[in-house]
Scaffold this motif. Structure first.
Motif, PDB file in Angstrom:
ATOM      1  N   THR A   1      38.688  59.415  45.541  1.00 15.00           N
ATOM      2  CA  THR A   1      39.504  60.795  45.168  1.00 15.00           C
ATOM      3  C   THR A   1      39.981  60.076  43.922  1.00 15.00           C
ATOM      4  OG1 THR A   1      40.729  58.538  46.277  1.00 15.00           O
ATOM      5  CG2 THR A   1      40.528  60.217  47.216  1.00 15.00           C
ATOM      6  N   GLY A   2      40.585  60.537  42.989  1.00 18.89           N
ATOM      7  CA  GLY A   2      41.095  60.601  42.000  1.00 18.89           C
ATOM      8  C   GLY A   2      39.966  60.129  40.691  1.00 18.89           C
ATOM      9  N   VAL A   3      38.433  60.573  40.593  1.00 20.47           N
ATOM     10  CA  VAL A   3      37.937  60.655  40.080  1.00 20.47           C
ATOM     11  C   VAL A   3      38.262  61.059  38.668  1.00 20.47           C
ATOM     12  CG1 VAL A   3      35.317  60.940  38.942  1.00 20.47           C
ATOM     13  CG2 VAL A   3      36.638  61.199  41.765  1.00 20.47           C
ATOM     14  N   ARG A   4      38.192  60.030  37.223  1.00 19.77           N
ATOM     15  CA  ARG A   4      38.647  60.120  35.637  1.00 19.77           C
ATOM     16  C   ARG A   4      37.180  60.453  35.412  1.00 19.77           C
ATOM     17  NH1 ARG A   4      42.555  55.813  33.506  1.00 19.77           N
ATOM     18  NH2 ARG A   4      41.760  57.380  31.442  1.00 19.77           N
TER      19      ARG A   4
ATOM     20  N   ASP B   1      40.589  49.116  34.510  1.00 19.92           N
ATOM     21  CA  ASP B   1      41.313  50.722  34.408  1.00 19.92           C
ATOM     22  C   ASP B   1      40.629  51.426  36.502  1.00 19.92           C
ATOM     23  OD1 ASP B   1      42.604  50.054  32.793  1.00 19.92           O
ATOM     24  OD2 ASP B   1      41.896  51.515  31.764  1.00 19.92           O
ATOM     25  N   VAL B   2      40.704  51.656  37.184  1.00 17.97           N
ATOM     26  CA  VAL B   2      40.333  52.662  37.995  1.00 17.97           C
ATOM     27  C   VAL B   2      40.054  53.456  37.502  1.00 17.97           C
ATOM     28  CG1 VAL B   2      41.036  53.850  40.517  1.00 17.97           C
ATOM     29  CG2 VAL B   2      42.078  51.299  39.469  1.00 17.97           C
ATOM     30  N   LEU B   3      38.873  53.728  37.890  1.00 20.63           N
ATOM     31  CA  LEU B   3      37.656  54.952  38.171  1.00 20.63           C
ATOM     32  C   LEU B   3      37.822  55.979  39.048  1.00 20.63           C
ATOM     33  CD1 LEU B   3      34.640  53.546  36.289  1.00 20.63           C
ATOM     34  CD2 LEU B   3      36.732  54.674  35.087  1.00 20.63           C
ATOM     35  N   PHE B   4      37.454  55.519  40.155  1.00 20.67           N
ATOM     36  CA  PHE B   4      37.954  56.745  41.782  1.00 20.67           C
ATOM     37  C   PHE B   4      38.136  55.590  42.431  1.00 20.67           C
ATOM     38  CE2 PHE B   4      33.608  55.685  40.119  1.00 20.67           C
ATOM     39  CZ  PHE B   4      33.106  55.133  42.265  1.00 20.67           C
ATOM     40  N   GLY B   5      38.689  56.259  43.954  1.00 26.88           N
ATOM     41  CA  GLY B   5      39.325  56.215  44.841  1.00 26.88           C
ATOM     42  C   GLY B   5      37.487  55.899  45.854  1.00 26.88           C
ATOM     43  N   TRP B   6      37.698  54.895  47.352  1.00 28.62           N
ATOM     44  CA  TRP B   6      36.469  55.096  47.890  1.00 28.62           C
ATOM     45  C   TRP B   6      37.146  55.123  49.367  1.00 28.62           C
ATOM     46  CZ3 TRP B   6      31.002  52.867  46.888  1.00 28.62           C
ATOM     47  CH2 TRP B   6      30.179  53.619  47.903  1.00 28.62           C
ATOM     48  N   GLU B   7      37.353  56.415  49.826  1.00 29.69           N
ATOM     49  CA  GLU B   7      38.395  56.413  52.225  1.00 29.69           C
ATOM     50  C   GLU B   7      36.962  55.971  52.258  1.00 29.69           C
ATOM     51  OE1 GLU B   7      39.819  59.868  52.297  1.00 29.69           O
ATOM     52  OE2 GLU B   7      41.589  59.794  50.482  1.00 29.69           O
TER      53      GLU B   7
END
Length: 149
Positions: free
Chosen positions: A131-134, A143-149
Motif C-alpha cells: 500500500t502507498g508505494v512511493r 521516510d515510509v516507502l510502502f506498507g506491507w499487509e
C-alpha cells in the motif's frame, strides 16, 4: 502491517525506472527504487529484523512477521567485487530500523559506470499486498516507502 522505510536519502523513482529488467519488471518482487544523493552515505535497515543476506552491494532484512526486504545498492554493482562498499553489520545480526548496514558512495559507483539507483523490494510478495508505494518525490532515510499487509 509492516511499514518499509527508505534506506537512503534521494528521490523515489519507482521500479519501472530501474535500468535492469529483472527489477523493473518486478520479477524479484514489488516495491520501489531510490535514486540516491551523490555523496558518501550509509544504507540503513528499512525494517526492524534480522539480516538474512548480506553482500557488499545488497542486503535482506526479515522482520518479525517474516517479511523479507531487499535493498540493492545500485545496478550491476556485484561486478565491483565489494570495491567502495563497507559492511557495518554481520549476517544473522538483529538490526533496528534506521541502523546503518552498509557504507558506500553512489557517486563513486556512477563514476565506475554503474547505475546507483537502489531497488527496495518486498520479497515473496505480490503488488496487491503493498500500500502507498512511493514512486516519486524526495525522500530522506527513514521516510515510509510502502506498507506491507
Amino acid at each position: 502491517m509492516t511499514s518499509v522505510t527508505s534506506p537512503l536519502a534521494g528521490r523515489a523513482v519507482g521500479l519501472s525506472a530501474v535500468p535492469d529488467p529483472v527489477f523493473s519488471g518486478a520479477m524479484v518482487g514489488p516495491g520501489t527504487a531510490i535514486d540516491p544523493v551523490r555523496e558518501p552515505c550509509e544504507a540503513v535497515a528499512p525494517v526492524d529484523g534480522v539480516v538474512l543476506s548480506l553482500h557488499p552491494h545488497a542486503f535482506v532484512v526479515v522482520d518479525a512477521e517474516g517479511h523479507g526486504v531487499l535493498t540493492h545498492l545500485g545496478i550491476d554493482t556485484v561486478q565491483l567485487n565489494g570495491k567502495g562498499f563497507e559492511l557495518l553489520v554481520e549476517r544473522g545480526e538483529a538490526v533496528a530500523r534506521g541502523q546503518a548496514v552498509i557504507k558506500w558512495d553512489p557517486a563513486a559507483v556512477e563514476a565506475l559506470g554503474k547505475s546507483p539507483v537502489c531497488p527496495v523490494v518486498a520479497l515473496e510478495a505480490t503488488a496487491e499486498v503493498l500500500t502507498g508505494v512511493r514512486e516519486d518525490g524526495a525522500v530522506k532515510a527513514g521516510d515510509v516507502l510502502f506498507g506491507w499487509e
